[in-house]
Design a protein around this motif. Structure first.
Motif, PDB file in Angstrom:
ATOM      1  N   LEU A 155      34.413  39.060  55.678  1.00  0.00           N
ATOM      2  CA  LEU A 155      33.875  40.405  55.474  1.00  0.00           C
ATOM      3  C   LEU A 155      34.985  41.447  55.475  1.00  0.00           C
ATOM      4  CD1 LEU A 155      30.597  40.689  57.597  1.00  0.00           C
ATOM      5  CD2 LEU A 155      30.812  40.658  55.116  1.00  0.00           C
ATOM      6  N   TRP A 156      35.939  41.278  56.387  1.00  0.00           N
ATOM      7  CA  TRP A 156      37.049  42.228  56.476  1.00  0.00           C
ATOM      8  C   TRP A 156      37.873  42.233  55.190  1.00  0.00           C
ATOM      9  CZ3 TRP A 156      42.584  41.547  57.589  1.00  0.00           C
ATOM     10  CH2 TRP A 156      43.224  42.752  57.880  1.00  0.00           C
ATOM     11  N   GLU A 157      38.096  41.043  54.624  1.00  0.00           N
ATOM     12  CA  GLU A 157      38.840  40.967  53.365  1.00  0.00           C
ATOM     13  C   GLU A 157      38.044  41.613  52.229  1.00  0.00           C
ATOM     14  OE1 GLU A 157      41.785  40.162  52.597  1.00  0.00           O
ATOM     15  OE2 GLU A 157      42.540  39.167  54.387  1.00  0.00           O
ATOM     16  N   ILE A 158      36.732  41.407  52.206  1.00  0.00           N
ATOM     17  CA  ILE A 158      35.891  42.049  51.189  1.00  0.00           C
ATOM     18  C   ILE A 158      35.953  43.563  51.339  1.00  0.00           C
ATOM     19  CG2 ILE A 158      33.503  42.364  50.396  1.00  0.00           C
ATOM     20  CD1 ILE A 158      32.989  39.453  51.204  1.00  0.00           C
ATOM     21  N   TRP A 159      35.895  44.036  52.603  1.00  0.00           N
ATOM     22  CA  TRP A 159      35.946  45.474  52.864  1.00  0.00           C
ATOM     23  C   TRP A 159      37.294  46.064  52.436  1.00  0.00           C
ATOM     24  CZ3 TRP A 159      33.110  49.451  53.355  1.00  0.00           C
ATOM     25  CH2 TRP A 159      33.605  50.624  53.935  1.00  0.00           C
ATOM     26  N   ARG A 160      38.369  45.343  52.699  1.00  0.00           N
ATOM     27  CA  ARG A 160      39.698  45.825  52.297  1.00  0.00           C
ATOM     28  C   ARG A 160      39.799  45.956  50.778  1.00  0.00           C
ATOM     29  NH1 ARG A 160      44.336  42.233  54.463  1.00  0.00           N
ATOM     30  NH2 ARG A 160      45.537  43.828  53.357  1.00  0.00           N
ATOM     31  N   PHE A 161      39.075  45.118  50.041  1.00  0.00           N
ATOM     32  CA  PHE A 161      39.122  45.170  48.584  1.00  0.00           C
ATOM     33  C   PHE A 161      38.309  46.345  48.026  1.00  0.00           C
ATOM     34  CE2 PHE A 161      37.298  43.856  44.445  1.00  0.00           C
ATOM     35  CZ  PHE A 161      38.478  43.831  43.712  1.00  0.00           C
ATOM     36  N   ILE A 162      37.113  46.606  48.614  1.00  0.00           N
ATOM     37  CA  ILE A 162      36.239  47.635  48.036  1.00  0.00           C
ATOM     38  C   ILE A 162      36.474  49.020  48.620  1.00  0.00           C
ATOM     39  CG2 ILE A 162      34.445  45.938  47.537  1.00  0.00           C
ATOM     40  CD1 ILE A 162      32.888  46.993  49.929  1.00  0.00           C
ATOM     41  N   SER A 163      37.025  49.112  49.840  1.00  0.00           N
ATOM     42  CA  SER A 163      37.148  50.413  50.502  1.00  0.00           C
ATOM     43  C   SER A 163      38.035  51.415  49.754  1.00  0.00           C
ATOM     44  CB  SER A 163      37.643  50.245  51.937  1.00  0.00           C
ATOM     45  OG  SER A 163      38.904  49.615  51.974  1.00  0.00           O
ATOM     46  N   PRO A 164      39.132  50.993  49.070  1.00  0.00           N
ATOM     47  CA  PRO A 164      39.928  51.993  48.352  1.00  0.00           C
ATOM     48  C   PRO A 164      39.150  52.713  47.253  1.00  0.00           C
ATOM     49  CG  PRO A 164      41.208  49.996  48.665  1.00  0.00           C
ATOM     50  CD  PRO A 164      39.800  49.675  49.065  1.00  0.00           C
ATOM     51  N   GLY A 165      38.074  52.090  46.756  1.00  0.00           N
ATOM     52  CA  GLY A 165      37.287  52.712  45.699  1.00  0.00           C
ATOM     53  C   GLY A 165      36.201  53.635  46.208  1.00  0.00           C
ATOM     54  N   LEU A 166      36.081  53.790  47.528  1.00  0.00           N
ATOM     55  CA  LEU A 166      35.054  54.646  48.105  1.00  0.00           C
ATOM     56  C   LEU A 166      35.609  56.024  48.425  1.00  0.00           C
ATOM     57  CD1 LEU A 166      33.403  52.141  50.632  1.00  0.00           C
ATOM     58  CD2 LEU A 166      32.669  52.648  48.300  1.00  0.00           C
ATOM     59  N   TYR A 167      34.711  57.014  48.414  1.00  0.00           N
ATOM     60  CA  TYR A 167      35.096  58.352  48.860  1.00  0.00           C
ATOM     61  C   TYR A 167      35.251  58.350  50.381  1.00  0.00           C
ATOM     62  CZ  TYR A 167      33.748  59.945  44.199  1.00  0.00           C
ATOM     63  OH  TYR A 167      33.659  60.118  42.851  1.00  0.00           O
ATOM     64  N   GLU A 168      35.975  59.337  50.899  1.00  0.00           N
ATOM     65  CA  GLU A 168      36.200  59.428  52.338  1.00  0.00           C
ATOM     66  C   GLU A 168      34.886  59.511  53.096  1.00  0.00           C
ATOM     67  OE1 GLU A 168      38.021  59.259  55.844  1.00  0.00           O
ATOM     68  OE2 GLU A 168      38.976  58.990  53.890  1.00  0.00           O
ATOM     69  N   GLU A 199      44.475  40.782  40.456  1.00  0.00           N
ATOM     70  CA  GLU A 199      45.532  40.227  41.307  1.00  0.00           C
ATOM     71  C   GLU A 199      45.253  40.504  42.775  1.00  0.00           C
ATOM     72  OE1 GLU A 199      49.129  38.323  42.369  1.00  0.00           O
ATOM     73  OE2 GLU A 199      47.830  38.257  40.595  1.00  0.00           O
ATOM     74  N   GLU A 200      44.791  41.744  43.047  1.00  0.00           N
ATOM     75  CA  GLU A 200      44.451  42.106  44.426  1.00  0.00           C
ATOM     76  C   GLU A 200      43.295  41.263  44.934  1.00  0.00           C
ATOM     77  OE1 GLU A 200      45.042  44.403  47.905  1.00  0.00           O
ATOM     78  OE2 GLU A 200      46.227  44.223  46.073  1.00  0.00           O
ATOM     79  N   LEU A 201      42.268  41.083  44.080  1.00  0.00           N
ATOM     80  CA  LEU A 201      41.117  40.261  44.460  1.00  0.00           C
ATOM     81  C   LEU A 201      41.543  38.827  44.717  1.00  0.00           C
ATOM     82  CD1 LEU A 201      38.080  39.803  44.823  1.00  0.00           C
ATOM     83  CD2 LEU A 201      37.908  39.489  42.343  1.00  0.00           C
ATOM     84  N   ARG A 202      42.460  38.322  43.898  1.00  0.00           N
ATOM     85  CA  ARG A 202      42.931  36.938  44.069  1.00  0.00           C
ATOM     86  C   ARG A 202      43.549  36.733  45.441  1.00  0.00           C
ATOM     87  NH1 ARG A 202      47.487  33.531  42.828  1.00  0.00           N
ATOM     88  NH2 ARG A 202      48.815  35.350  42.488  1.00  0.00           N
ATOM     89  N   TRP A 203      44.349  37.685  45.894  1.00  0.00           N
ATOM     90  CA  TRP A 203      44.995  37.530  47.199  1.00  0.00           C
ATOM     91  C   TRP A 203      43.985  37.653  48.344  1.00  0.00           C
ATOM     92  CZ3 TRP A 203      49.230  35.212  48.226  1.00  0.00           C
ATOM     93  CH2 TRP A 203      50.226  35.141  47.260  1.00  0.00           C
ATOM     94  N   HIS A 204      42.970  38.494  48.174  1.00  0.00           N
ATOM     95  CA  HIS A 204      41.922  38.565  49.203  1.00  0.00           C
ATOM     96  C   HIS A 204      41.176  37.232  49.286  1.00  0.00           C
ATOM     97  CE1 HIS A 204      42.323  42.740  50.300  1.00  0.00           C
ATOM     98  NE2 HIS A 204      42.239  43.135  49.029  1.00  0.00           N
ATOM     99  N   LEU A 205      40.891  36.630  48.124  1.00  0.00           N
ATOM    100  CA  LEU A 205      40.204  35.335  48.107  1.00  0.00           C
ATOM    101  C   LEU A 205      41.085  34.237  48.698  1.00  0.00           C
ATOM    102  CD1 LEU A 205      38.513  35.444  44.572  1.00  0.00           C
ATOM    103  CD2 LEU A 205      37.419  35.756  46.803  1.00  0.00           C
ATOM    104  N   ILE A 206      42.384  34.290  48.402  1.00  0.00           N
ATOM    105  CA  ILE A 206      43.311  33.284  48.941  1.00  0.00           C
ATOM    106  C   ILE A 206      43.358  33.384  50.468  1.00  0.00           C
ATOM    107  CG2 ILE A 206      45.754  32.665  49.128  1.00  0.00           C
ATOM    108  CD1 ILE A 206      46.026  33.303  46.150  1.00  0.00           C
ATOM    109  N   ARG A 207      43.472  34.616  50.991  1.00  0.00           N
ATOM    110  CA  ARG A 207      43.528  34.779  52.452  1.00  0.00           C
ATOM    111  C   ARG A 207      42.220  34.341  53.108  1.00  0.00           C
ATOM    112  NH1 ARG A 207      46.748  39.394  51.025  1.00  0.00           N
ATOM    113  NH2 ARG A 207      44.886  40.712  50.881  1.00  0.00           N
ATOM    114  N   SER A 208      41.097  34.644  52.471  1.00  0.00           N
ATOM    115  CA  SER A 208      39.803  34.218  53.021  1.00  0.00           C
ATOM    116  C   SER A 208      39.692  32.697  53.031  1.00  0.00           C
ATOM    117  CB  SER A 208      38.658  34.821  52.183  1.00  0.00           C
ATOM    118  OG  SER A 208      38.678  36.224  52.223  1.00  0.00           O
ATOM    119  N   THR A 209      40.125  32.074  51.936  1.00  0.00           N
ATOM    120  CA  THR A 209      40.077  30.609  51.849  1.00  0.00           C
ATOM    121  C   THR A 209      40.982  29.977  52.893  1.00  0.00           C
ATOM    122  OG1 THR A 209      39.640  30.754  49.465  1.00  0.00           O
ATOM    123  CG2 THR A 209      40.405  28.639  50.318  1.00  0.00           C
TER     124      THR A 209
END
Length: 279
Positions: A115-128, A18-28
């Motif tokens: 790129l910013w939308e992609i980063w917003r999607f993957i960044s929560p899964g990264l360590y500090e 669902e989160e990925l869908r909204w990132h794709l929608i905003r990018s589109t």
């Protein structure tokens, strides 16, 4: 009764979708909005940008003409006009070209936001620590992409158009280029170079996940050199100078990627040694 130990902040697989869908929608939506602006700027997009490399007063042609003249050589870059015409052979050809060109313009100009939308999607899964190391990712990746776009537009596209537009197997055959073919040549040069210039970023992440090492990159450097020279020979006029102009930036990027891969592994080794000492 078993106690629920699940972290309330942890997202399920469906939540991630669902989160990925909204990132794709905003990018589109960003691509569509920018594409709409480009659609309304038809004269500038086509007459100035798309058909710019067809005109002999294009900066690349003038530069190469001056270089050839200063060296005392005759050059096709000094011609008054390119010997081919651009035609539309289908009823909806021009309208279709207008729409798709606007969409691609939206993608290219909106690339930093994507790129910013992609980063917003993957960044929560990264360590500090990984977030700190990746700081500036959007800026660097965007700069590399636009450098590649400019290189493709001012170098690869005009060299390709000059060579392919003047090439003849016989004087009996006239070059009457379809508009979709011409636009696809410009688009392919611009987008391909934009993506190609992302090589250092790609190598950075591939090194992080252990897919490549500096040793592997060095081992296949000669093969990469041959491939780059072959590609340069295909997309440029048949002269050494043009091939070198196209090949040099790619080889520089490849060497920079080797250095980046080395830096990533050294940082990880230091972090691992520091962790072992503290434990």
């Amino acid at each position: 009764m078993a106690k629920n130990t699940r972290d309330p902040n942890e997202m399920s697989f469906l939540d991630h979708l669902e989160e990925l869908r909204w990132h794709l929608i905003r990018s589109t939506m960003a691509v569509v909005i920018i594409g709409l602006v480009a659609f309304l700027m038809k004269d500038f997009i086509f007459d100035t940008i798309i058909f710019g490399p067809k005109k002999m007063d294009f900066p690349t042609y003038r530069l190469f003409c001056r270089i050839a003249t200063s060296l005392g050589f005759e050059s096709a870059f000094c011609a008054e006009e390119l010997p081919f015409t651009i035609q539309n052979r289908t009823m909806a050809g021009q309208f279709s070209a207008h729409i798709w060109t606007s969409i691609w313009a939206g993608f290219i100009i909106g690339f930093p936001y994507i790129l910013w939308e992609i980063w917003r999607f993957i960044s929560p899964g990264l360590y500090e620590k990984e977030r700190r190391y990746s700081r500036g990712f959007i800026l660097v990746a965007s700069l590399l992409f636009f450098m590649g776009v400019l290189f493709g537009y001012y170098v690869v596209a005009p060299l390709s158009i000059n060579f392919l537009g003047t090439y003849q197997v016989s004087k009996e055959v006239l070059n009457e280029i379809d508009i979709s073919s011409f636009i696809s040549t410009v688009r392919a040069a611009v987008v391909a170079c934009g993506i190609m210039f992302e090589l250092p970023i790609i190598i950075f992440f591939m090194t992080k996940v252990g897919l490549v090492t500096p040793e592997i990159l060095r081992k296949y450097r000669k093969i990469a050199l041959v491939i780059v020279l072959i590609v340069s020979a295909v997309i440029t006029p048949p002269d050494v100078a043009s091939q070198i102009i196209v090949a040099v930036p790619v080889l520089i990027l490849y060497q920079a990627s080797i250095h980046i891969s080395s830096v990533v592994l050294k940082r990880e080794a230091k972090a691992k040694a520091k962790h072992e000492q503290s434990s």
